[in-house]
Design an enzyme around this catalytic site. Structure first.
Site, short mmCIF file in Angstrom:
data_model
loop_
_atom_site.label_atom_id
_atom_site.label_comp_id
_atom_site.label_asym_id
_atom_site.label_seq_id
_atom_site.Cartn_x
_atom_site.Cartn_y
_atom_site.Cartn_z
CG ASN A 1 48.97 -42.29 39.45
OD1 ASN A 1 49.11 -41.46 39.15
ND2 ASN A 1 48.57 -43.12 39.63
CB SER B 1 54.59 -34.46 45.29
OG SER B 1 53.97 -33.27 46.69
CE1 TYR C 1 53.14 -37.85 48.75
CE2 TYR C 1 53.35 -35.84 48.62
CZ TYR C 1 52.27 -37.29 48.12
OH TYR C 1 52.13 -36.93 47.02
CB ALA D 1 61.41 -37.76 53.78
CE LYS E 1 54.82 -38.86 45.61
NZ LYS E 1 53.93 -39.54 44.78
#
Length: 228
Positions: free
Chosen positions: A83, A137, A152, A154, A156
């Site tokens: 997480n 995401s 962010y 890229a 994920k």
């Protein structure tokens, strides 16, 4: 027999809410956080079989110590929920973003999960129904990706690639690996305007509970498959 579920970064936000939802269902939840006191406080405030674990996903020694503690006290991990994540910034356009910041984003959103998975995998292999859930995401979907939040997104997307690679490697061992998107959620990271944290956590919980017949290597949000 109750599942033993390790959740990283679970002292607040989505991780904490997911811990509460799973504990309410009767699972044994190992609530981990970088700070031991924060983990203990969060675990005390959640009803059910919840236990604090100090685990800093940026520190290999901390991860190894946590893995050893879990092995001694619980013997296995049935589900690892990776997480921990963050560093979401609308100014991360690819032509101007500071590449030093991009490296930081990749470290927390990709490498933290990768190093944790490598350390916990021997304990997952001791489970009869091992599972890894990487919290991704919808911004990682290549069909939905735009110019903003490029670092962010890229990171994920790279995490999704890791999900697929792990799923392929571990399929013969009957260890299931999926990516789960909580959607835009009103956490410290998501900010105002997102949906309730309980809904985002429920989206992850659905993936934690997917039957083996759903296969492996999937990318889900709100009980639906997202495009890669």
């Amino acid at each position: 027999m109750a599942r033993i579920i390790l959740i990283t970064g679970a002292n607040r936000g989505l991780g904490r809410e997911l811990a509460a939802q799973l504990a309410a269902d009767g699972d044994t939840v190992l609530l981990s956080a970088r700070n031991a006191d924060a983990a203990a406080k969060a675990a005390e405030e959640i009803s059910g079989d919840v236990h604090p674990i100090q685990l800093d996903t940026s520190d290999q020694e901390s991860i190894a110590a946590a893995a050893k503690k879990i092995e001694v006290e619980y013997g296995r991990v049935d589900v690892l929920v990776n997480n921990v994540g963050g560093l979401f910034d609308y100014e991360q356009q690819p032509s101007t973003v500071d590449l030093g910041k991009v490296q930081d984003v990749f470290d927390i959103n990709l490498f933290s999960k990768w190093r944790t998975t490598q350390a916990i995998l021997p304990l997952i292999r001791k489970s009869a129904n091992g599972r890894i859930v990487n919290v991704s995401s919808e911004a990682a979907s290549l069909t939905r990706m735009g110019a903003y939040t490029s670092a962010y997104s890229a990171s994920k997307a790279a995490l999704n690639a890791l999900t697929r690679a792990l799923a392929a490697e571990l399929a013969d061992e009957n260890i299931i690996v999926h990516s789960a998107s909580p959607g835009w959620t009103a956490t410290d990271l998501g900010g105002e305007g997102g949906r309730p944290v309980a809904e985002g956590a429920a989206s992850i919980k659905h993936v934690v509970n997917l039957p083996a017949s759903a296969g492996t290597g999937g990318f889900y949000q709100d009980e639906e498959i997202l495009p890669w």
